[in-house]
Design a protein around this motif. Structure first.
Motif, PDB file in Angstrom:
ATOM      1  N   GLY A   8      -0.607  45.299 -56.188  1.00 58.34           N
ATOM      2  CA  GLY A   8       0.717  44.809 -56.561  1.00 58.34           C
ATOM      3  C   GLY A   8       1.540  44.512 -55.328  1.00 58.34           C
ATOM      4  N   GLU A   9       2.688  43.881 -55.547  1.00 58.06           N
ATOM      5  CA  GLU A   9       3.508  43.507 -54.395  1.00 58.06           C
ATOM      6  C   GLU A   9       4.336  44.679 -53.890  1.00 58.06           C
ATOM      7  OE1 GLU A   9       4.839  39.335 -53.715  1.00 58.06           O
ATOM      8  OE2 GLU A   9       4.914  39.424 -55.906  1.00 58.06           O
ATOM      9  N   LEU A  10       4.788  44.529 -52.641  1.00 57.46           N
ATOM     10  CA  LEU A  10       5.622  45.546 -52.015  1.00 57.46           C
ATOM     11  C   LEU A  10       7.089  45.227 -52.289  1.00 57.46           C
ATOM     12  CD1 LEU A  10       4.925  47.963 -50.190  1.00 57.46           C
ATOM     13  CD2 LEU A  10       5.309  46.472 -48.211  1.00 57.46           C
ATOM     14  N   GLY A  27      13.022  53.282 -48.853  1.00 62.02           N
ATOM     15  CA  GLY A  27      11.596  53.150 -48.577  1.00 62.02           C
ATOM     16  C   GLY A  27      11.069  52.000 -49.401  1.00 62.02           C
ATOM     17  N   ALA A  28       9.785  52.033 -49.695  1.00 65.88           N
ATOM     18  CA  ALA A  28       9.206  50.937 -50.452  1.00 65.88           C
ATOM     19  C   ALA A  28       8.289  51.490 -51.540  1.00 65.88           C
ATOM     20  CB  ALA A  28       8.432  50.010 -49.517  1.00 65.88           C
ATOM     21  N   HIS A  30       5.094  49.977 -54.579  1.00 67.22           N
ATOM     22  CA  HIS A  30       4.295  48.858 -55.071  1.00 67.22           C
ATOM     23  C   HIS A  30       4.566  48.693 -56.551  1.00 67.22           C
ATOM     24  CE1 HIS A  30       1.295  48.013 -51.818  1.00 67.22           C
ATOM     25  NE2 HIS A  30       1.828  49.142 -51.363  1.00 67.22           N
ATOM     26  N   TYR A  32       4.088  45.578 -60.072  1.00 69.21           N
ATOM     27  CA  TYR A  32       3.597  44.272 -60.503  1.00 69.21           C
ATOM     28  C   TYR A  32       4.707  43.399 -61.087  1.00 69.21           C
ATOM     29  CZ  TYR A  32      -0.850  46.569 -59.824  1.00 69.21           C
ATOM     30  OH  TYR A  32      -1.901  47.247 -59.261  1.00 69.21           O
ATOM     31  N   ASP A  33       5.787  44.049 -61.560  1.00 72.32           N
ATOM     32  CA  ASP A  33       6.901  43.261 -62.077  1.00 72.32           C
ATOM     33  C   ASP A  33       8.202  44.040 -61.894  1.00 72.32           C
ATOM     34  OD1 ASP A  33       7.148  45.108 -64.231  1.00 72.32           O
ATOM     35  OD2 ASP A  33       5.571  44.039 -65.305  1.00 72.32           O
ATOM     36  N   LYS A  58      11.763  42.337 -53.674  1.00 68.19           N
ATOM     37  CA  LYS A  58      10.459  42.113 -53.059  1.00 68.19           C
ATOM     38  C   LYS A  58      10.617  42.041 -51.542  1.00 68.19           C
ATOM     39  CE  LYS A  58       8.089  39.833 -56.838  1.00 68.19           C
ATOM     40  NZ  LYS A  58       7.573  38.563 -57.367  1.00 68.19           N
ATOM     41  N   LYS A  60       9.058  40.552 -49.352  1.00 72.04           N
ATOM     42  CA  LYS A  60       8.905  39.220 -48.754  1.00 72.04           C
ATOM     43  C   LYS A  60      10.196  38.403 -48.823  1.00 72.04           C
ATOM     44  CE  LYS A  60       7.122  36.906 -52.877  1.00 72.04           C
ATOM     45  NZ  LYS A  60       5.939  36.449 -53.607  1.00 72.04           N
TER      46      LYS A  60
END
Lengths: 97, 311
Positions: A8-10, A27-28, A30, A32-33, A58, A60
Motif C-alpha cells: 500500500g501507499e505511504l 510519523g507515517a 501504510h 490502501y485508501d 499521501k 508523495k
C-alpha cells in the motif's frame, strides 16, 4: 516471493493534540485508501488519547525543500530583520506596545 | 543566484559539525553512506524485534488467567505491533521500502533481537518478559531518544512513553505470583532463572567485540555502549527482584560500596549460537512470520486493486 510491493501507499500522519493547537507530524503509515489511512493512523498513533484531530496525506503529495540542493532557499529571510519587533527602538515611556 | 556544489569533504565536515552540536539529522540532509547503512540496519532490526516479539506473548492470550490479564496482555501486544510500525516508518525515511525490509527479514539478511528465540513456557514468563525484556529494551531506548537521526529519535520518544506500562505490568505479574502459593512462587523464580541471561544478552557483545560501536558512538547513533547500558540495567533490576523475594540466578553477585553489582559474565557460546540461528525457537519464529505474510498476500493484492480503482 513476489517482487511487486503490495504494502500500500505511504501516508504521513499529523495529530492535533487539543482543539486549538496546531497539527504536528507524528510519523507515517501504510494504507490502501483514505478510510484505511485514517483508521490506521488512529490505531497506530493515538492509542492513548494523544489526539482530538487527525490529518493523513499521501507522502508523495508533500512538497518539501531539500536542504543542500536549495542552500539559498531561506536566504530571503536573512536580511529582513525589520520583520522582528526587536528591530524598532521605542521611546522610553511608551506603553502597551 | 549562484549555487556552488559542495565537495564530499565539506559535506562530511558540515555533517559532523551538526552532530557535535547536538543537531538532529533529517531524512533529506546529506549523510555519509556508512551512517545511512548503519541506521538502515539498526532501525529495521529494531522494528523486526518489536514485531517478532509479539509471538512469545501472543502464545498466552488465549490462556491468560483472567479477563483483566487478557485485556492487559492484548493491549501490550498491540503496542508492540505499533512500535514496529513507528520504526518501519522511521526506517523508510532512509529510502528503503517496508516491503524490502520484510523481504530481508525473510531471507535472513536482517536480524531481530535474539531474546525472542526463547520460548514462553508459563504464565510467569509473561511477567518475566514484561519486566526484564521490556526493561532491558527501555534501558536501551531511553538512551536512543537522544540518537542523532531525527525520525529515529522521535520514534523512540513515542515508544518510551508506552514502554513503562509494559514493564510495570510484567513486574506486577511477578509480584502477584510471589504473593501467591508456593507453586506460583516457584513458577515466578523459574521464569526469572530462564529469562535473566537472555535479557542481559539483549545489550549485545562486549564493547571490545562490537566492531561498529566506535562509529555509532562518534556519529551519535548510539549514545551509550552495550556494556554501559547492560550495567545500568543490572544495577537497577537486582533490587527490584529482591524487593519481591526473587533471587537473581548468578552465584557471583556482590553489592559493591558504590551501589553497583559485581556479577558473572554471559555465556557467550550460547549468545552466538542463538544469534547464528540455533536458539530454541529461531526457525519457528521466522517460519510463522513468513506463513502469516504469505497467507495475507491475497488481501494485500486485492486491496491494491481496490485502491487503484478509487484513484
Amino acid at each position: 516471493m513476489s517482487t511487486t510491493d503490495t504494502q500500500g501507499e505511504l501516508w504521513e500522519v499529523f495529530i492535533q493534540s487539543k482543539a486549538g493547537q496546531p497539527f504536528k507530524h507524528a510519523g507515517a503509515i501504510h494504507a490502501y485508501d483514505r478510510e484505511m489511512a485514517i483508521e490506521n493512523a488512529r490505531d497506530t498513533y493515538t492509542r492513548r488519547g494523544e489526539g482530538t484531530g487527525l490529518w493523513v496525506v499521501k507522502s508523495k503529495h508533500i512538497v518539501s525543500v531539500q536542504p543542500n540542493e536549495e542552500g539559498y532557499f531561506f536566504d530571503p529571510a536573512n536580511d529582513k530583520v525589520y520583520r522582528h519587533p526587536t528591530f524598532y527602538d521605542m521611546p522610553e515611556g511608551v506603553k502597551n506596545m | 543566484m549562484e549555487t556552488t556544489k559542495k565537495s564530499e569533504k565539506e559535506l562530511l565536515l558540515e555533517f559532523e559539525e551538526k552532530i557535535n552540536g547536538e543537531q538532529k539529522i533529517e531524512p533529506l540532509d546529506w549523510m555519509p553512506e556508512e551512517y545511512r547503512q548503519h541506521l538502515i540496519r539498526q532501525i529495521s532490526q529494531h522494528a523486526h524485534s518489536e514485531v517478532i516479539g509479539m509471538q512469545p506473548e501472543g502464545n498466552w492470550i488465549t490462556r491468560a488467567p483472567s479477563l483483566k490479564s487478557k485485556k492487559v496482555l492484548l493491549a501490550k501486544i498491540q503496542d508492540e505491533g505499533g512500535h514496529g510500525l513507528y520504526l518501519y516508518s522511521a526506517a523508510e525515511t532512509l529510502g528503503v521500502t517496508r516491503d524490502q525490509f520484510i523481504q530481508w527479514l525473510h531471507e535472513g539478511k536482517s536480524k531481530y533481537a535474539s531474546v525472542f528465540n526463547y520460548a514462553a513456557l508459563t504464565w510467569a514468563d509473561m511477567g518475566a518478559i514484561g519486566w526484564l525484556v521490556d526493561g532491558a529494551a527501555i534501558t536501551n531506548q531511553v538512551s536512543l531518544q537522544r540518537t542523532s537521526y531525527g525520525p529515529y529519535s522521535r520514534a523512540m520518544v513515542r515508544i518510551c512513553k508506552e514502554e513503562s506500562f509494559h514493564q510495570r505490568q510484567g513486574y506486577k505479574i511477578m509480584q502477584n505470583m510471589m504473593e501467591g502459593t508456593k507453586d506460583q512462587q516457584e513458577m515466578a523464580q523459574d521464569a526469572l532463572n530462564r529469562w535473566w541471561w537472555p535479557a542481559l544478552m539483549m545489550f549485545g557483545p562486549h564493547d571490545g567485540d562490537s566492531p561498529r560501536t566506535n562509529l555509532a558512538m562518534k556519529w551519535k547513533i548510539k549514545r551509550e555502549t552495550n556494556d554501559q547500558l547492560r550495567e545500568k540495567f543490572i544495577n537497577k533490576t537486582i533490587p527490584q527482584a529482591e524487593l519481591i523475594g526473587l533471587k537473581v540466578p548468578d552465584s557471583n553477585l556482590e553489592l559493591l560500596t558504590d551501589g553497583t553489582y559485581k556479577h558473572s559474565d554471559i555465556n557467550w557460546d550460547e549468545f552466538w549460537q542463538v544469534v547464528n540461528g540455533n536458539g530454541p525457537c529461531n526457525q519457528q519464529r521466522l517460519a510463522h512470520h513468513i506463513k502469516v505474510h504469505n497467507d495475507g498476500a491475497w488481501v494485500r493484492e486485492s486491496a491494491m486493486l481496490t485502491s487503484l480503482i478509487e484513484e
